[in-house]
Design an enzyme around this catalytic site. Sequence first.
Site, PDB file in Angstrom:
ATOM      1  N   VAL A 291       0.834  -1.208   0.000  1.00 18.04           N
ATOM      2  CA  VAL A 291       0.000   0.000   0.000  1.00 18.04           C
ATOM      3  C   VAL A 291       0.868   1.256   0.000  1.00 18.04           C
ATOM      4  O   VAL A 291       0.552   2.254  -0.650  1.00 18.04           O
ATOM      5  CB  VAL A 291      -0.958  -0.001   1.211  1.00 18.04           C
ATOM      6  CG1 VAL A 291      -1.675   1.336   1.341  1.00 18.04           C
ATOM      7  CG2 VAL A 291      -1.968  -1.131   1.080  1.00 18.04           C
ATOM      8  N   ALA A 292       1.986   1.212   0.706  1.00 19.64           N
ATOM      9  CA  ALA A 292       2.864   2.380   0.780  1.00 19.64           C
ATOM     10  C   ALA A 292       3.496   2.703  -0.570  1.00 19.64           C
ATOM     11  O   ALA A 292       3.685   3.868  -0.923  1.00 19.64           O
ATOM     12  CB  ALA A 292       3.957   2.140   1.823  1.00 19.64           C
ATOM     13  N   GLU A 296      -1.866   5.082  -5.098  1.00 18.49           N
ATOM     14  CA  GLU A 296      -3.281   4.880  -5.426  1.00 18.49           C
ATOM     15  C   GLU A 296      -3.930   6.107  -6.045  1.00 18.49           C
ATOM     16  O   GLU A 296      -4.868   6.008  -6.842  1.00 18.49           O
ATOM     17  CB  GLU A 296      -4.069   4.486  -4.168  1.00 18.49           C
ATOM     18  CG  GLU A 296      -3.660   3.162  -3.557  1.00 18.49           C
ATOM     19  CD  GLU A 296      -2.510   3.304  -2.558  1.00 18.49           C
ATOM     20  OE1 GLU A 296      -2.144   2.299  -1.943  1.00 18.49           O
ATOM     21  OE2 GLU A 296      -1.996   4.437  -2.420  1.00 18.49           O
ATOM     22  N   ASP A 338      -2.933  21.043 -43.702  1.00 21.44           N
ATOM     23  CA  ASP A 338      -3.408  21.487 -44.997  1.00 21.44           C
ATOM     24  C   ASP A 338      -3.148  22.985 -45.130  1.00 21.44           C
ATOM     25  O   ASP A 338      -2.650  23.614 -44.199  1.00 21.44           O
ATOM     26  CB  ASP A 338      -4.890  21.146 -45.199  1.00 21.44           C
ATOM     27  CG  ASP A 338      -5.780  21.717 -44.098  1.00 21.44           C
ATOM     28  OD1 ASP A 338      -5.244  22.354 -43.172  1.00 21.44           O
ATOM     29  OD2 ASP A 338      -6.997  21.513 -44.163  1.00 21.44           O
ATOM     30  N   ASP A 648     -10.169  19.362 -42.641  1.00 19.02           N
ATOM     31  CA  ASP A 648     -11.520  19.881 -42.474  1.00 19.02           C
ATOM     32  C   ASP A 648     -12.562  19.127 -43.280  1.00 19.02           C
ATOM     33  O   ASP A 648     -13.751  19.230 -43.001  1.00 19.02           O
ATOM     34  CB  ASP A 648     -11.578  21.369 -42.837  1.00 19.02           C
ATOM     35  CG  ASP A 648     -11.085  21.645 -44.257  1.00 19.02           C
ATOM     36  OD1 ASP A 648     -10.761  20.674 -44.978  1.00 19.02           O
ATOM     37  OD2 ASP A 648     -11.021  22.823 -44.645  1.00 19.02           O
ATOM     38  N   ASP A 652     -10.297  14.126 -45.311  1.00 22.96           N
ATOM     39  CA  ASP A 652      -9.230  14.143 -44.309  1.00 22.96           C
ATOM     40  C   ASP A 652      -9.475  13.143 -43.172  1.00 22.96           C
ATOM     41  O   ASP A 652      -8.575  12.905 -42.364  1.00 22.96           O
ATOM     42  CB  ASP A 652      -9.112  15.542 -43.687  1.00 22.96           C
ATOM     43  CG  ASP A 652      -8.667  16.581 -44.702  1.00 22.96           C
ATOM     44  OD1 ASP A 652      -7.726  16.291 -45.453  1.00 22.96           O
ATOM     45  OD2 ASP A 652      -9.269  17.663 -44.750  1.00 22.96           O
ATOM     46  N   GLU A 717       6.349   6.680   4.182  1.00 23.65           N
ATOM     47  CA  GLU A 717       5.302   5.703   4.449  1.00 23.65           C
ATOM     48  C   GLU A 717       5.880   4.296   4.564  1.00 23.65           C
ATOM     49  O   GLU A 717       5.362   3.464   5.319  1.00 23.65           O
ATOM     50  CB  GLU A 717       4.253   5.743   3.334  1.00 23.65           C
ATOM     51  CG  GLU A 717       3.427   7.025   3.304  1.00 23.65           C
ATOM     52  CD  GLU A 717       2.579   7.161   2.058  1.00 23.65           C
ATOM     53  OE1 GLU A 717       1.749   8.087   2.018  1.00 23.65           O
ATOM     54  OE2 GLU A 717       2.749   6.342   1.121  1.00 23.65           O
ATOM     55  N   THR A 747      -5.046  13.710   1.769  1.00 19.31           N
ATOM     56  CA  THR A 747      -4.338  14.986   1.890  1.00 19.31           C
ATOM     57  C   THR A 747      -3.479  15.313   0.667  1.00 19.31           C
ATOM     58  O   THR A 747      -3.248  16.494   0.370  1.00 19.31           O
ATOM     59  CB  THR A 747      -3.453  14.985   3.151  1.00 19.31           C
ATOM     60  OG1 THR A 747      -2.495  13.925   3.052  1.00 19.31           O
ATOM     61  CG2 THR A 747      -4.295  14.789   4.402  1.00 19.31           C
ATOM     62  N   ASP A 748      -2.996  14.304  -0.076  1.00 21.82           N
ATOM     63  CA  ASP A 748      -2.122  14.572  -1.217  1.00 21.82           C
ATOM     64  C   ASP A 748      -2.870  14.941  -2.495  1.00 21.82           C
ATOM     65  O   ASP A 748      -2.258  15.449  -3.437  1.00 21.82           O
ATOM     66  CB  ASP A 748      -1.253  13.340  -1.519  1.00 21.82           C
ATOM     67  CG  ASP A 748       0.076  13.396  -0.767  1.00 21.82           C
ATOM     68  OD1 ASP A 748       0.308  14.384  -0.051  1.00 21.82           O
ATOM     69  OD2 ASP A 748       0.868  12.450  -0.909  1.00 21.82           O
TER      70      ASP A 748
END
Length: 926
Positions: A291-292, A296, A338, A648, A652, A717, A747-748
Amino acid sequence: MKATPRSVGASELQVHRLLADDVYGALDTRPTGLTETEAQARLERYGPNRLQEAERKPLTRALLANFTHLMALLLWLGGALALAARLPQLALAIWLVVVINGVFSFWQEYRAERATEALRKLLPRRARVLREGTVREIAAETLVPGDVMLIAAGENVSADARLVEETELWVDQSTLSGESHAVRKTAEQVTRAGLAHTELPNLIFAGTSVTTGTGKAVVIATGMATEFGHIAHLTGSMGEDLSPLQREIAHVTQVVSALAVGVGVIFFLLATLLGTMPLAQALIFSLGMIVAFVPEGLLPTVTLALAMGVQRMAARHALVKRLSAVETLGCTTVICTDKTGTLTQNEMTVRALWLGGRTLRVTGEGYAPGGTIMEGARVMRAQDDEELRALLLAAALCTDARVVPPEAPATHWTALGDPTEAALLVVAAKGGVDLERETARYPRLRTLPFESRRKRMSTVHELAGGRRVYVKGAPKEVLELCTHVWHAGRPHALSAPLRARIEAATDRFAAEGLRVLAVAQRDLPGDLELSVEGVERELTFLGLVAMMDPPRPEVAAAVATCHRAGIRVIMITGDYGLTAQSIARRIGILRGPGGRIVTGSEVDTMSEEALAAALEGDVIFARMAPEHKLRVVEALKRRGHVVAVTGDGVNDAPALKRADIGVAMGESGSDVAKEAADLILLDDNFATIVNAVEEGRAVYANIKRFTSYIFTSNVPEAVPFVLFALSGGRIPLALNIMQILAVDLGTDMVPALALGAERPEPGVMDRPPRRREEHLISPALLARAYLWLGPLQSVAVMAAFYSFYWRSGYAGSWFGVPDSGPLYRLATTVALATVVMTQVGNLFAHRTERLSILQRGFFSNRLAWAGVASELVLLAFIVYLPPLQRVFGTAALSPRDWLGVIVWAPVLLIADELRKLLARRKKGAV
């Protein structure tokens, strides 16, 4: 999806080479049309006149793919292990990560393929045909090869057909050819070789529209056998390639997943084999390591950063349809563009006149009548110069176009009809010709329309005492018919030296990239038959008109920026080579004396090696069909380029879809082009592409910023689990797994997103595009995160963790401190708060690569301060709200505890400022 063969083998029969009366027999029909029985039999044989829909990937499979990739499987397994370890709240949190990432990724990748559907919408629903000698209106889907189709002005064409009768027929086929002006159509046989299928004047095509005139045509192809169907097949049969960013994120996922699992397994084996902890505890420990190390929050943060890039691009007139296209622009190495409307203004403007040996310059832009005709420093007016008046009057009367003044709030003059003819009307107005009055004085009696064989157009007008024909067209063809030249108010014999001077002037204008028209007239005898052969001879030459579609004023600077940024610009146009080459030189695409012109017919005969060799040097591609443009794009991609393509028209669409980044025109682009593209230019301006490239480079740099920011916190972590394992469990965990998730997914998130909004550092467009082999996770990024800032943050976290114990009476003791109970909960809360506070300094450290934050400005990114506020508020909730205390294992901190945390906040910023200072000094920047 397979393309149906052409319904009756139009290419093999060469129906354009047949006389109109012979077309019926060749296509097994008759002038009165098919019978209903024949039509029904052919409908069963050839199928309905509609386009097949492209096969689409089932939505369920696309959705499931986002929950079964490597990182997702890793997190599913982690949640199962947490559940087995009797940590249901952890399992729920990890699985929630999978769900959030899956939904974000699904919406990022999901883009319904509607190019074929847009093609179908362009085909009309009803068609008029002759069946058994009677005019009938039928459903367009029931048209079959051999049907005799009737068309008129304002109608769309329902199938590919060979004209057998026509009256003043002009067709707008810009959706196929990419050229904006209507083309003259004829029922005459065409024996000239070297013309592309869509250039044949006696063929009309499904999805085009009739601007003027009427016609009768025999259907030669329907449905997928039409030119539209061919393009639909090219577009629909191509799969979606992963963008460079998608490939890079997949690489990041593999690397990070392997790293996390490897670390988790190694420490699990060490813990169990060395006997330092029980099996269940070792399992929780290894799960914590995984997990560290798994970021995620990376995937949703990437998606949100791309979405913010989309918003910034929209403010700069670029609409992004696919999020990953934002970053693809940043690593573009070639832009295939073009000409008409993108590099140029799509407004023909007369630049010069040649008459009687004099060259006059014309000022002004576009279709607005503002501007003057100058001979040296003298302003010229038609009423003051007989030769000028004769030229302007003839040119203006021999047109079918109109110039429309703007209506409020618009300020732009527009043209109805052929842009070249509109330019003639404008230059006449600049010279003071009152066209309305002159049209009344010289009413038109007959029009001999432009034909590709004659390369000219004539109009016969009535005047006092007789009739006069005005002729305009290609200089060579018109000059061959001239026996006199207009001078001093009357015709004079055209001498050989003067003829040579006219030819030299024509060549000079052409070398400047100007399109040149010759204008002539003849007073007709009263009994003369008004036929082409009768009136277009013994003409009096009036002069030359030289015009061009001027480049957009900002394009040259944008092309220069591309060159500085290491991006090559290649022009691919349906226009003629010399005109394209001149425009390319004016705007800087061609910078040297060379510059090869390669036509579509040449591309047909080129081997892959020959095409690759042509792409090595300065080259302009002219008179290109959809297959040719697609082949050039594929050749560039095989050479390792990241290719952006502009377009356009329907023609194309295949190249737009095959390119790494397809760019469609928002104002002039067809629906098909817009559906096939990844990016739409709202202002049809090449300079907007360059702005988008700059934003794309900034997005990639920002993704690297917040990736490094996130990776930095992985180290503190992971360190508590490493110390826990190496000490045999005697050093308690400074952070639990739920607290790690609180940082990664809580928090991140907003601070990382703030880094995604960071404006680019100076010089971002003065560097070459990043190499394909350059990975997002580079050695420099890992060194900064894992070997520099991460270890510093780990020291701060563990120091804060133990200083709390020491203040609580455990001074000098590493082992034997409580690993449970209220005091332990307070200690882990201090460690969690220190991670968050040091991430504040880490946030400002990552806002720049080389510049000092003082140079960048502390307050230049307001979202960064919002990120700081959000992480502090979320930390306060986790620390002080009882329900969250139970989930995350935290306890309320005292003011004294906060003082011990806050002192660590600037550590990472100060350390990285010192590193940047040394780096700048080493490179001589300071």
